[in-house]
Design an enzyme around this catalytic site. Sequence first.
Site, PDB file in Angstrom:
ATOM      1  N   THR A   1       0.806  -1.221   0.000  1.00  0.00           N
ATOM      2  CA  THR A   1       0.000   0.000   0.000  1.00  0.00           C
ATOM      3  C   THR A   1       0.835   1.264   0.000  1.00  0.00           C
ATOM      4  O   THR A   1       0.358   2.325  -0.382  1.00  0.00           O
ATOM      5  CB  THR A   1      -0.936   0.064   1.212  1.00  0.00           C
ATOM      6  OG1 THR A   1      -0.163  -0.162   2.360  1.00  0.00           O
ATOM      7  CG2 THR A   1      -2.021  -0.948   1.132  1.00  0.00           C
TER       8      THR A   1
ATOM      9  N   THR B   1       3.543  -5.006   3.904  1.00  0.00           N
ATOM     10  CA  THR B   1       4.012  -5.281   5.263  1.00  0.00           C
ATOM     11  C   THR B   1       3.940  -6.763   5.653  1.00  0.00           C
ATOM     12  O   THR B   1       4.685  -7.197   6.526  1.00  0.00           O
ATOM     13  CB  THR B   1       3.191  -4.477   6.292  1.00  0.00           C
ATOM     14  OG1 THR B   1       1.810  -4.798   6.133  1.00  0.00           O
ATOM     15  CG2 THR B   1       3.405  -2.993   6.116  1.00  0.00           C
ATOM     16  N   ASP B   2       3.057  -7.529   5.003  1.00  0.00           N
ATOM     17  CA  ASP B   2       2.842  -8.903   5.477  1.00  0.00           C
ATOM     18  C   ASP B   2       4.131  -9.717   5.562  1.00  0.00           C
ATOM     19  O   ASP B   2       4.348 -10.441   6.529  1.00  0.00           O
ATOM     20  CB  ASP B   2       1.876  -9.654   4.540  1.00  0.00           C
ATOM     21  CG  ASP B   2       0.442  -9.220   4.724  1.00  0.00           C
ATOM     22  OD1 ASP B   2       0.199  -8.227   5.432  1.00  0.00           O
ATOM     23  OD2 ASP B   2      -0.458  -9.887   4.159  1.00  0.00           O
TER      24      ASP B   2
ATOM     25  N   LYS C   1       6.508  -8.721  12.176  1.00  0.00           N
ATOM     26  CA  LYS C   1       5.199  -8.075  12.218  1.00  0.00           C
ATOM     27  C   LYS C   1       4.410  -8.767  13.334  1.00  0.00           C
ATOM     28  O   LYS C   1       4.180  -9.969  13.279  1.00  0.00           O
ATOM     29  CB  LYS C   1       4.494  -8.243  10.870  1.00  0.00           C
ATOM     30  CG  LYS C   1       3.165  -7.500  10.794  1.00  0.00           C
ATOM     31  CD  LYS C   1       2.554  -7.547   9.395  1.00  0.00           C
ATOM     32  CE  LYS C   1       1.265  -6.747   9.349  1.00  0.00           C
ATOM     33  NZ  LYS C   1       0.648  -6.681   8.040  1.00  0.00           N
TER      34      LYS C   1
HETATM   35  N1  GLU Z   1      -1.112  -7.901   2.119  1.00  0.00           N
HETATM   36  C1  GLU Z   1      -0.577  -6.709   1.608  1.00  0.00           C
HETATM   37  C2  GLU Z   1       0.938  -6.770   1.595  1.00  0.00           C
HETATM   38  O1  GLU Z   1       1.573  -7.249   2.505  1.00  0.00           O
HETATM   39  C3  GLU Z   1      -1.116  -5.616   2.432  1.00  0.00           C
HETATM   40  C4  GLU Z   1      -0.779  -4.279   2.015  1.00  0.00           C
HETATM   41  C5  GLU Z   1       0.416  -3.751   2.773  1.00  0.00           C
HETATM   42  O2  GLU Z   1       0.648  -4.147   3.912  1.00  0.00           O
HETATM   43  O3  GLU Z   1       1.113  -2.935   2.209  1.00  0.00           O
HETATM   44  O4  GLU Z   1       1.530  -6.355   0.648  1.00  0.00           O
END
Ligand code: GLU
Length: 435
Positions: free
Chosen positions: A104, A180-181, A259
């Site tokens: 994101t 972030t995952d 995380k």
């Molecule tokens: N699942 C997505 C990812 O890890 C979520 C968006 C984010 O955390 O940026 O890319």
Amino acid sequence: MTLEGYRGKLLEILSNAKCSIGDDIVIVTESRSIEGVLMPRYQYADAEHLVLKLKNGYNIGISADRIKKIKLIGKGKEPSFATPPKPEQTPGLPKVLILGTGGTIASRIDYRTGGVRAVISSEELYHLVPELSSIAEITTDILFNIYSENMTSEHWSKIATRVAEAIRAGYDGVVITHGTDTLHYTSAALTFALESPPLPVVLVGAQRSSDRPSSDSASNLIGAVKFAAESRAKGVFVVMHDGPSDDELAVHSGVRVRKLHTSRRDAFKSVNSEPVARVKNDKIEILEESIREEKESGSFRLFEKFDDRAALLKVYPGFHHSIIKDLVDNGIRGFILEGTGLGHAPKSSYGAITYAMSKGAFVGMTSQCINGSVRMTVYDTGRDLLSIGVKPLGDMLSEVALAKLMWALGNFDTSEVGDIMTKNLRGEMQERRLL
Ligand code: GLU
């Protein structure tokens, strides 16, 4: 963009009405007519609802069954992302390369159509986060644009190779924007792939997207670029919120971070160690001086290979250990067992573990407790596993152990993997905690 996300009956009636995403349309139902802009549907959204953005800005879903007629009023424009001019740049600023990988952070939204896409140029980035232009001279390169759950070790290799090019090109720092995952898997993988990097390689993500008032995109990016440009640290780091405040970011070692929360902005925490630095009210505070030191191993080397024939298995009551045999028979060359407590697995699994080792697979033990270290000499179960040949991995995080195992399998001879896994190479474990 035509009718993105629509399927079945709705796709048919929208096509017949010659509508595209972004068009002004009127939906006629039995009871009323509703005017709005046709919005896209997400890939996994149900096929029964059409989404309309009303003039008041709200989106509504209208069930296909209620639609009697669709009238096209005006063709919409394709979402446009105008690029503003590059702001004045102070000469002589440190040179920072921003590598985009997705997530994101660093994406833009077209509010009319709901289209999202990655920021691709440094000009756009400066526009979105103008503070960056006074911190560093930035170059951007979008390597890929994926959610991080879709990362594979091939992506890690590509990122590492691109960072190595940036090192050779004389950049002062590299920032990697990432979902972030699995950001902490990538930070671990890069820490092993990049031996003695002479600059900071900073991974950064955002828990809340830039269209939300509580977004951490800009603050995290500014902190990451600042740390990359000014810290003179050497190594791989993760920069994210330290607590609720936008003014305090924590800098974590790339092999000591995880995380730990699904949604909080301070989801990332150092585990079994402390943050190595903070970016607080625009100032860098170094907490661990060694991050600025040259590494003993000397000059920079790239080990970009990974062999993903490794598996991370969580042990649980009634553990289905037959999966170990199946995986070995399917070519898996190494296992990280995330054991219970001090590093245990049920007696019923010993046969499967012995089978894996008889086929040359590495089996290492971490703890699902997350905090603390495995200690396999305390109980007989641990001792039994040690005598079978399971290697205790101290206080190394399971995710780090997995990335390290893929790296060890990819770059070294099978006979060396056991030694490599049980040695502290990049600060990923305290060796004295091994047994
Ligand atoms: N699942 C997505 C990812 O890890 C979520 C968006 C984010 O955390 O940026 O890319």
